[in-house]
Write a protein that holds these residues in place. Structure first.
Motif, PDB file in Angstrom:
ATOM      1  N   VAL A  33      -2.263 -18.100  47.644  1.00 19.90           N
ATOM      2  CA  VAL A  33      -2.847 -18.341  49.003  1.00 19.90           C
ATOM      3  C   VAL A  33      -1.749 -17.201  49.811  1.00 19.90           C
ATOM      4  CG1 VAL A  33      -3.947 -20.434  48.703  1.00 19.90           C
ATOM      5  CG2 VAL A  33      -1.368 -20.328  49.548  1.00 19.90           C
ATOM      6  N   GLY A  34      -0.878 -16.529  49.387  1.00 21.69           N
ATOM      7  CA  GLY A  34      -0.064 -15.482  50.023  1.00 21.69           C
ATOM      8  C   GLY A  34       0.805 -16.478  51.135  1.00 21.69           C
ATOM      9  N   ARG A  35       1.386 -17.587  50.650  1.00 14.85           N
ATOM     10  CA  ARG A  35       2.263 -18.328  51.344  1.00 14.85           C
ATOM     11  C   ARG A  35       3.658 -17.982  50.617  1.00 14.85           C
ATOM     12  NH1 ARG A  35       2.262 -18.746  55.980  1.00 14.85           N
ATOM     13  NH2 ARG A  35       3.386 -20.422  56.041  1.00 14.85           N
ATOM     14  N   PRO A  36       4.894 -18.014  51.475  1.00 12.19           N
ATOM     15  CA  PRO A  36       6.150 -17.711  50.720  1.00 12.19           C
ATOM     16  C   PRO A  36       6.595 -18.793  50.182  1.00 12.19           C
ATOM     17  CG  PRO A  36       6.053 -17.002  53.213  1.00 12.19           C
ATOM     18  CD  PRO A  36       4.839 -18.181  53.141  1.00 12.19           C
ATOM     19  N   PHE A  37       7.266 -18.504  49.004  1.00  8.04           N
ATOM     20  CA  PHE A  37       7.866 -19.875  48.135  1.00  8.04           C
ATOM     21  C   PHE A  37       9.109 -19.086  47.639  1.00  8.04           C
ATOM     22  CE2 PHE A  37       8.918 -21.793  44.165  1.00  8.04           C
ATOM     23  CZ  PHE A  37       8.746 -22.939  44.507  1.00  8.04           C
ATOM     24  N   ARG A  38      10.358 -19.623  47.997  1.00 10.28           N
ATOM     25  CA  ARG A  38      11.580 -19.213  47.609  1.00 10.28           C
ATOM     26  C   ARG A  38      12.348 -20.257  46.754  1.00 10.28           C
ATOM     27  NH1 ARG A  38      16.256 -16.191  50.806  1.00 10.28           N
ATOM     28  NH2 ARG A  38      17.341 -15.360  48.965  1.00 10.28           N
ATOM     29  N   LEU A  39      13.031 -19.970  45.748  1.00  4.73           N
ATOM     30  CA  LEU A  39      13.770 -20.522  44.943  1.00  4.73           C
ATOM     31  C   LEU A  39      15.020 -20.498  44.943  1.00  4.73           C
ATOM     32  CD1 LEU A  39      14.321 -22.964  42.909  1.00  4.73           C
ATOM     33  CD2 LEU A  39      13.374 -21.626  41.220  1.00  4.73           C
ATOM     34  N   LEU A  40      16.198 -20.882  45.001  1.00  3.19           N
ATOM     35  CA  LEU A  40      17.436 -20.465  45.040  1.00  3.19           C
ATOM     36  C   LEU A  40      18.131 -21.277  44.005  1.00  3.19           C
ATOM     37  CD1 LEU A  40      18.457 -19.720  48.841  1.00  3.19           C
ATOM     38  CD2 LEU A  40      17.894 -18.037  46.989  1.00  3.19           C
ATOM     39  N   ALA A  41      18.200 -21.262  42.832  1.00  6.52           N
ATOM     40  CA  ALA A  41      18.701 -21.850  41.879  1.00  6.52           C
ATOM     41  C   ALA A  41      20.211 -21.310  41.424  1.00  6.52           C
ATOM     42  CB  ALA A  41      17.807 -21.927  40.533  1.00  6.52           C
ATOM     43  N   ASN A  79      27.822 -23.458  47.874  1.00  3.72           N
ATOM     44  CA  ASN A  79      28.405 -24.371  48.389  1.00  3.72           C
ATOM     45  C   ASN A  79      27.560 -24.815  49.956  1.00  3.72           C
ATOM     46  OD1 ASN A  79      28.960 -22.592  50.693  1.00  3.72           O
ATOM     47  ND2 ASN A  79      30.863 -21.724  49.533  1.00  3.72           N
ATOM     48  N   ALA A  80      27.997 -25.771  50.585  1.00  5.70           N
ATOM     49  CA  ALA A  80      27.157 -26.093  51.487  1.00  5.70           C
ATOM     50  C   ALA A  80      26.925 -24.944  52.703  1.00  5.70           C
ATOM     51  CB  ALA A  80      27.763 -27.452  52.304  1.00  5.70           C
ATOM     52  N   SER A  81      27.926 -24.196  52.950  1.00  2.00           N
ATOM     53  CA  SER A  81      27.871 -22.975  53.642  1.00  2.00           C
ATOM     54  C   SER A  81      26.971 -22.019  53.444  1.00  2.00           C
ATOM     55  CB  SER A  81      29.290 -22.442  53.853  1.00  2.00           C
ATOM     56  OG  SER A  81      29.319 -21.288  54.950  1.00  2.00           O
ATOM     57  N   GLU A  82      26.651 -21.807  52.141  1.00  2.00           N
ATOM     58  CA  GLU A  82      25.813 -20.815  51.670  1.00  2.00           C
ATOM     59  C   GLU A  82      24.437 -21.234  51.981  1.00  2.00           C
ATOM     60  OE1 GLU A  82      26.876 -20.243  47.791  1.00  2.00           O
ATOM     61  OE2 GLU A  82      28.533 -18.868  48.374  1.00  2.00           O
ATOM     62  N   ASP A  83      24.173 -22.890  51.546  1.00  2.00           N
ATOM     63  CA  ASP A  83      23.121 -23.437  51.773  1.00  2.00           C
ATOM     64  C   ASP A  83      22.559 -23.390  53.055  1.00  2.00           C
ATOM     65  OD1 ASP A  83      23.284 -23.861  49.280  1.00  2.00           O
ATOM     66  OD2 ASP A  83      23.549 -25.999  49.354  1.00  2.00           O
ATOM     67  N   SER A  84      23.464 -23.567  54.253  1.00  2.00           N
ATOM     68  CA  SER A  84      23.114 -23.505  55.646  1.00  2.00           C
ATOM     69  C   SER A  84      22.670 -22.327  55.983  1.00  2.00           C
ATOM     70  CB  SER A  84      24.314 -24.259  56.308  1.00  2.00           C
ATOM     71  OG  SER A  84      24.633 -25.581  55.964  1.00  2.00           O
ATOM     72  N   LYS A  85      23.394 -21.294  55.445  1.00  2.00           N
ATOM     73  CA  LYS A  85      22.958 -20.273  55.834  1.00  2.00           C
ATOM     74  C   LYS A  85      21.498 -19.741  55.227  1.00  2.00           C
ATOM     75  CE  LYS A  85      23.960 -15.005  55.908  1.00  2.00           C
ATOM     76  NZ  LYS A  85      25.072 -14.226  55.353  1.00  2.00           N
ATOM     77  N   ALA A  86      21.309 -20.056  54.088  1.00  2.14           N
ATOM     78  CA  ALA A  86      19.844 -19.684  53.530  1.00  2.14           C
ATOM     79  C   ALA A  86      18.871 -20.592  54.245  1.00  2.14           C
ATOM     80  CB  ALA A  86      19.816 -20.149  52.066  1.00  2.14           C
ATOM     81  N   LEU A  88      18.392 -18.902  57.985  1.00  2.00           N
ATOM     82  CA  LEU A  88      17.459 -17.774  57.579  1.00  2.00           C
ATOM     83  C   LEU A  88      15.969 -17.915  57.369  1.00  2.00           C
ATOM     84  CD1 LEU A  88      19.853 -15.384  55.686  1.00  2.00           C
ATOM     85  CD2 LEU A  88      19.257 -15.202  58.026  1.00  2.00           C
ATOM     86  N   PHE A  89      15.630 -18.965  56.681  1.00  2.00           N
ATOM     87  CA  PHE A  89      14.396 -19.507  56.283  1.00  2.00           C
ATOM     88  C   PHE A  89      13.730 -19.972  57.576  1.00  2.00           C
ATOM     89  CE2 PHE A  89      11.616 -22.959  55.119  1.00  2.00           C
ATOM     90  CZ  PHE A  89      10.704 -21.937  54.016  1.00  2.00           C
ATOM     91  N   VAL A  90      14.314 -20.926  57.921  1.00  2.00           N
ATOM     92  CA  VAL A  90      13.427 -21.568  59.252  1.00  2.00           C
ATOM     93  C   VAL A  90      13.489 -20.521  60.504  1.00  2.00           C
ATOM     94  CG1 VAL A  90      14.037 -22.944  61.408  1.00  2.00           C
ATOM     95  CG2 VAL A  90      14.552 -23.720  58.941  1.00  2.00           C
ATOM     96  N   THR A  91      14.437 -19.445  60.748  1.00  2.00           N
ATOM     97  CA  THR A  91      13.970 -18.554  61.711  1.00  2.00           C
ATOM     98  C   THR A  91      12.840 -17.464  61.222  1.00  2.00           C
ATOM     99  OG1 THR A  91      15.746 -17.178  60.898  1.00  2.00           O
ATOM    100  CG2 THR A  91      16.275 -18.477  62.797  1.00  2.00           C
ATOM    101  N   SER A  92      12.723 -17.220  59.966  1.00  2.00           N
ATOM    102  CA  SER A  92      11.741 -16.417  59.577  1.00  2.00           C
ATOM    103  C   SER A  92      10.295 -17.122  59.618  1.00  2.00           C
ATOM    104  CB  SER A  92      12.168 -15.961  58.087  1.00  2.00           C
ATOM    105  OG  SER A  92      12.057 -16.663  57.108  1.00  2.00           O
ATOM    106  N   ALA A 120       9.392 -19.327  61.446  1.00  2.00           N
ATOM    107  CA  ALA A 120       9.217 -19.548  62.781  1.00  2.00           C
ATOM    108  C   ALA A 120       8.847 -18.229  63.679  1.00  2.00           C
ATOM    109  CB  ALA A 120      10.278 -20.165  63.446  1.00  2.00           C
ATOM    110  N   GLY A 121       9.160 -17.147  62.793  1.00  2.00           N
ATOM    111  CA  GLY A 121       8.768 -15.764  63.425  1.00  2.00           C
ATOM    112  C   GLY A 121       9.657 -15.080  64.514  1.00  2.00           C
ATOM    113  N   GLN A 122      10.705 -15.893  64.437  1.00  2.00           N
ATOM    114  CA  GLN A 122      12.295 -15.437  65.416  1.00  2.00           C
ATOM    115  C   GLN A 122      12.997 -14.620  64.485  1.00  2.00           C
ATOM    116  OE1 GLN A 122      11.961 -16.261  68.592  1.00  2.00           O
ATOM    117  NE2 GLN A 122       9.906 -16.904  68.180  1.00  2.00           N
ATOM    118  N   PRO A 123      13.660 -13.582  65.008  1.00  2.00           N
ATOM    119  CA  PRO A 123      14.567 -12.995  64.292  1.00  2.00           C
ATOM    120  C   PRO A 123      16.008 -13.925  64.441  1.00  2.00           C
ATOM    121  CG  PRO A 123      14.226 -11.779  66.632  1.00  2.00           C
ATOM    122  CD  PRO A 123      13.243 -13.107  66.273  1.00  2.00           C
ATOM    123  N   PHE A 124      16.832 -13.707  63.227  1.00  2.00           N
ATOM    124  CA  PHE A 124      17.800 -14.372  63.200  1.00  2.00           C
ATOM    125  C   PHE A 124      18.986 -13.739  63.959  1.00  2.00           C
ATOM    126  CE2 PHE A 124      20.385 -17.894  62.033  1.00  2.00           C
ATOM    127  CZ  PHE A 124      21.677 -17.478  61.371  1.00  2.00           C
TER     128      PHE A 124
END
Length: 153
Positions: free
Chosen positions: A121-129, A133-140, A143-147, A149-153
Motif C-alpha cells: 500500500v506504499g506505506r513506510p516500514f522500517r526495521l532497525l534490528a 543504545n538508548a541515544s541511538e534509538d532516541s535519534k532514530a 528522525l522517524f517522527v519528524t519524517s 509528520a512532514g517536518q524537516p528535522f
C-alpha cells in the motif's frame, strides 16, 4: 506536525495493547489529516509463538494472553496496520522470548507479512534490528517522527 496528527511510541511491554487498539482508532482527525501518522515499537517482544516454545521467557505480564495463538500472533496484528491510510511504522530492536534483541535475519522473518502489507500500500516500514543504545534509538525515533509528520528535522 499537522493539527490532529500524532505518532505513537510504545515503551515497556505495551506493544500488544497498541497493536490490539490501533485498528480501532480513528483513521482521520477532525481536520482530515491522518489521526496517527506513525507507530514506533522499540525493544518490544516480537512474537507470542517465540514465547510459547521457549523454556524460559521474559514476556511482560501485561502482554500475556491465554490462547491467543489459536487466533493470531503479534506480527499478524502488526500487518493489519499496513493499509493505504494507515500509519508508517518503525520497529527498533525487536525482542525474542528471552528479552534479547533478535538478529536482523530473525526479525525480518518474524515481520515479513507486515513488511509486505506496508509495501503493497506504499506505506513506510522500517526495521532497525541492532543492539544500539538508548541515544541511538532516541535519534532514530526523532528522525522517524519528524519524517512522518512532514517536518524537516
Amino acid at each position: 506536525s499537522p493539527a490532529g496528527t500524532s505518532s505513537v511510541t510504545i515503551p515497556g511491554g505495551t506493544a500488544a495493547a497498541l497493536l490490539h487498539a490501533a485498528p480501532h482508532l480513528p483513521k482521520r482527525a477532525a481536520d482530515g489529516t491522518p489521526a496517527i501518522a506513525g507507530i514506533v515499537l522499540s525493544r518490544e517482544p516480537c512474537s507470542y509463538a517465540d514465547v510459547a516454545v521457549a523454556k524460559r521467557h521474559r514476556l511482560p505480564w501485561l502482554m500475556q494472553m491465554h490462547g491467543v495463538l489459536e487466533h493470531y500472533d503479534l506480527p499478524d496484528l502488526f500487518a493489519t496496520l499496513g493499509r493505504r491510510e494507515g500509519p508508517a511504522a518503525l520497529v527498533i530492536s525487536p525482542l525474542g522470548a528471552a528479552g534479547r534483541p533478535l538478529s536482523r535475519r530473525r526479525a525480518d522473518a518474524e515481520l515479513t507479512l507486515a513488511r509486505q502489507r506496508f509495501a503493497a500500500v506504499g506505506r513506510p516500514f522500517r526495521l532497525l534490528a541492532r543492539r544500539g543504545n538508548a541515544s541511538e534509538d532516541s535519534k532514530a525515533i526523532a528522525l522517524f517522527v519528524t519524517s512522518v509528520a512532514g517536518q524537516p528535522f
